[in-house]
Design a protein around this motif. Sequence first.
Motif, short mmCIF file in Angstrom:
data_model
loop_
_atom_site.label_atom_id
_atom_site.label_comp_id
_atom_site.label_asym_id
_atom_site.label_seq_id
_atom_site.Cartn_x
_atom_site.Cartn_y
_atom_site.Cartn_z
N GLN A 133 1.09 -1.24 -0.08
CA GLN A 133 -0.02 -0.08 0.16
C GLN A 133 0.86 1.09 0.12
OE1 GLN A 133 -3.20 -0.19 -0.15
NE2 GLN A 133 -3.52 -2.37 0.19
N ASP A 134 0.32 2.38 -0.55
CA ASP A 134 0.91 3.67 -0.16
C ASP A 134 0.81 4.27 1.28
OD1 ASP A 134 2.02 6.00 -0.43
OD2 ASP A 134 0.38 7.16 -1.19
N SER A 170 -0.13 8.11 1.80
CA SER A 170 -1.78 8.33 1.87
C SER A 170 -2.53 7.39 2.93
CB SER A 170 -2.29 7.82 0.37
OG SER A 170 -2.06 6.22 0.37
N ILE A 205 4.66 9.86 -2.14
CA ILE A 205 4.01 8.53 -2.30
C ILE A 205 5.22 7.60 -1.84
CG2 ILE A 205 4.97 7.79 -4.68
CD1 ILE A 205 2.29 6.09 -5.02
N PRO A 238 5.40 3.38 -1.63
CA PRO A 238 4.83 1.95 -1.70
C PRO A 238 5.60 0.97 -0.64
CG PRO A 238 5.31 2.74 -3.82
CD PRO A 238 5.68 3.74 -3.06
N GLN A 263 9.35 -3.87 0.08
CA GLN A 263 8.32 -3.47 -1.09
C GLN A 263 8.16 -4.98 -1.83
OE1 GLN A 263 10.54 -0.36 -3.05
NE2 GLN A 263 8.72 0.82 -2.90
#
Length: 898
Positions: free
Chosen positions: A474-475, A478, A506, A508, A620
């Motif tokens: 997920q980011d 955010s 952003i 990830p 990641q």
Amino acid sequence: MRKIYQILVPICIVLMLYACKSSKDEKTFHIGFSQCTMSDNWRKTMIEGMERELTFHNNIDMVISNANGSSNKQILQIQQFINQKVDLIIVSPNEAKPLTSIIEKAYDAGIPVVIVDRKTTSEKYTAFVGADNKLIGQNAGIYANIILNGKGNIFVVGEGAKTSPTIDRHNGFLKTINHYPNLKLVKSVFSARKPQNFQNQVYAIISQHPDIDLIFAHNDRLALMVADVCKSLGLNKKIIGVDGLYGDNQGIDLVSKGVLSATILYPTGGEEAIKTAVKILKKQPFNKENQLFTTIIDSENVGIMLAQYQKIKEQEDDIKRQATRIKDLTRIFSSQQNTLYLTVVFLLVVLLLGLILFYLLREKQKSNQILGNQNRAILEQKDEIERISQLARQATEDKLRFYSYISHEFRTPLSLILTPTEDILQRKSVDVKETRYALQLIHKNANRLLRLVDQLLELRKVDAGKMELEVSQQDLVSFVKEIVSDFNVKAKTQQIDLQFICPFSIMPMVFDTEKLDKVLFNIISNAFKYTPNGGLIHISLLKNIEKIEILISDNGIGMSKEEKERAFDLFYRGNQNISLGTGLGLALSREFVSLHQGDIQVESEKGKGTTFKIILPFVQMQSGETEVTKSLYARENIEPVMPVVSNSSKTHDNTIVLIEDNQDLNQFLTQKLNQSYNTVTVETAEKGWEKILDNIPDLIISDVMLPEMDGFSLTQKIKNDFRTSHIPVILLTAKGQMESQIEGTKAGADAYISKPFNQQLLEEKIKGLLENRDRMRRRFSSEITNPSQIQKSERKFLVEFELLIEKNLNDSSLSVEKLSKELGMSRVQLFRKISALTNKNVTDYIGDFKLLKAKALLKETDKTIAEVAYETGFNNPSYFTTFFKQKTNQTPSEWRNS
């Protein structure tokens, strides 16, 4: 077999003989020590030195006899040593001539004799150990000449004129001062061992010869006595003593204090006497004459001597400890050695008798070894069981304490569910807005209970090792921003500066969204809980190559050092007034972060704020890996909509101050109480106290568990302040235990209601307390001069108030302002206090008091009407008559004659 017997039997016999011989190799020597007296510290120091030296010789024992200053007794003691055939005799002669013959007798009997301190008139002794007393006297004479600059009068004080030390010291001193023609010996006196008479004698001599410049005392004990005599006469004389012992009020100490000008070191010779005796007993070379070193100790070298003696004392103490340890080890070694010898002999005998059963014996030894191992294993298992049992007991206690705390946490939401529910059920008519508000309040607190239960279940999963991560990529930016935005409304309401700071647009990253959401939500909620209105809460997101850091910082109340160290401890309860849900949430948050292979840290300082740092590995998703998705944790964050409160200016007869830190319960109670009372609400005891002083209410309702000052302390403060002591107090608390109720009663609470409580019960308690207070006021208002109808603390206030009125009774300008200033109260506070207690205003109270005083003066004295008027504070007799008639329907004259 026969040859084996022939070889082993002689070996056993040899070993047994060797063992017996070894145990007797070292001969034990017996020493008899005859001490002339042990009444002074010098003799005691000598014995201590001997005993210290003897610790190095385990094969020597010494018996000490004390002659108590009697030569005849000392002769009998030495004769007893001769009869016992001791290996060596040490003698410190009481007198030279009387002891000569018995010492010669011992010497002639072949017993070595070591003489210490004092010699006899014969040369028949083995060795002498002691200082040269003539040299000591000469040193004293030389020093006397130095400090008197060759001119002055001298007084000599000695002890035991027939003893050799006294004779030698005196002769040496006289021989020396005779070389100085301007030194004059005024007087010399020697005690007959009667200290009090001797002191009086010295006192008389010094009194008769005030021109004495210096006093030479043959020992420091006499020197101290002379110093006391001089002090009592107001004289400051130079005093020289002998001995130079270390210790309080001993020679060196007296020189360092300036009591003595100097002391001549006179070693006791205890250690040297034992060393010489050991050489004699072991047939080693020794000196017959062993003269000890002596020197003068004065203000110039006393510091060095003190330091040396201190070091020696420390070394002596260390030697004693080491000697004790060596003695213990020697005893252990000797015991083990004997045991070893006996064991060897026993084993050989067993071998001799057991050759035939050799095989069986070997098997038995193997069995014994197995049994030993089994015993050790059993003992180890027992120790392990006890350790586990202790851990289990501790865990049980922790869990019981935790369940007690979490039960306490359940009580507030339960109160906010049960109380509105009961209120709805008891209503005869339904108000839609109020009912909606109550249902929203119930819904919100039911969800709060559900979250607590969920947290408990999740902790149980973690403990059982069944909690697993469900990660997805997920980011993170955010994700965190969305959680922070959920608190915008709350931040705006509390005027808190809420900011999310992140240099990335952003990021990830792989993580479990549900669990990380719970961690962030819990910590940010806590930050709002402990940050005052107008404060700040900043959430920062940082990253390096291998990890990311999320920082939640606030400038709230902060934590103490102990609270910070145990912030994540599930069973720890730091601040007694902090919500226990905090500890549960933080403990769960730490477990969730640990599942991510991360860490959570806290930095905090009391009064300056707190920063939580969440550290997670930066991971990641690699191409080809499968993502496991899961919806974000759904939170119940319903804020109840407050019913519209009428803006009517309607007021009620009674005022209540409500102190409750739970916002929902505060709002609910305010809504209910506003229907019948003027209600002033606050969230802390400190603000509550301010409102109480501002309003002087008719009743106070307070929660016990409050930030900073708790409800018990506030109640005690209210009851101890004469401005507020009359106000009834109701305590609300989740603490339902009898101990807590007793504590509340001791603090002075008038009622104690446990959460969850019945709203009707609370309202009836309020009504009953106010009615009781009103009945008391009415009863007292008819008995103004008899305040015994009310409680003790209020009776004391009214008595003080009446005494103040009487003190100023003839003052026509007496006013409410003046009385309130004298009492340290505001005008409003005094007015409300008197009104609450008597149902009268202050002016009427003063008027009624003056009237009663006037009635008494009219009946009991012959004073005129005008005199009575002036004495009771009326500056116009006509107005006094009018006032009197208005109150009694009679003039003062008619009252007097009735």
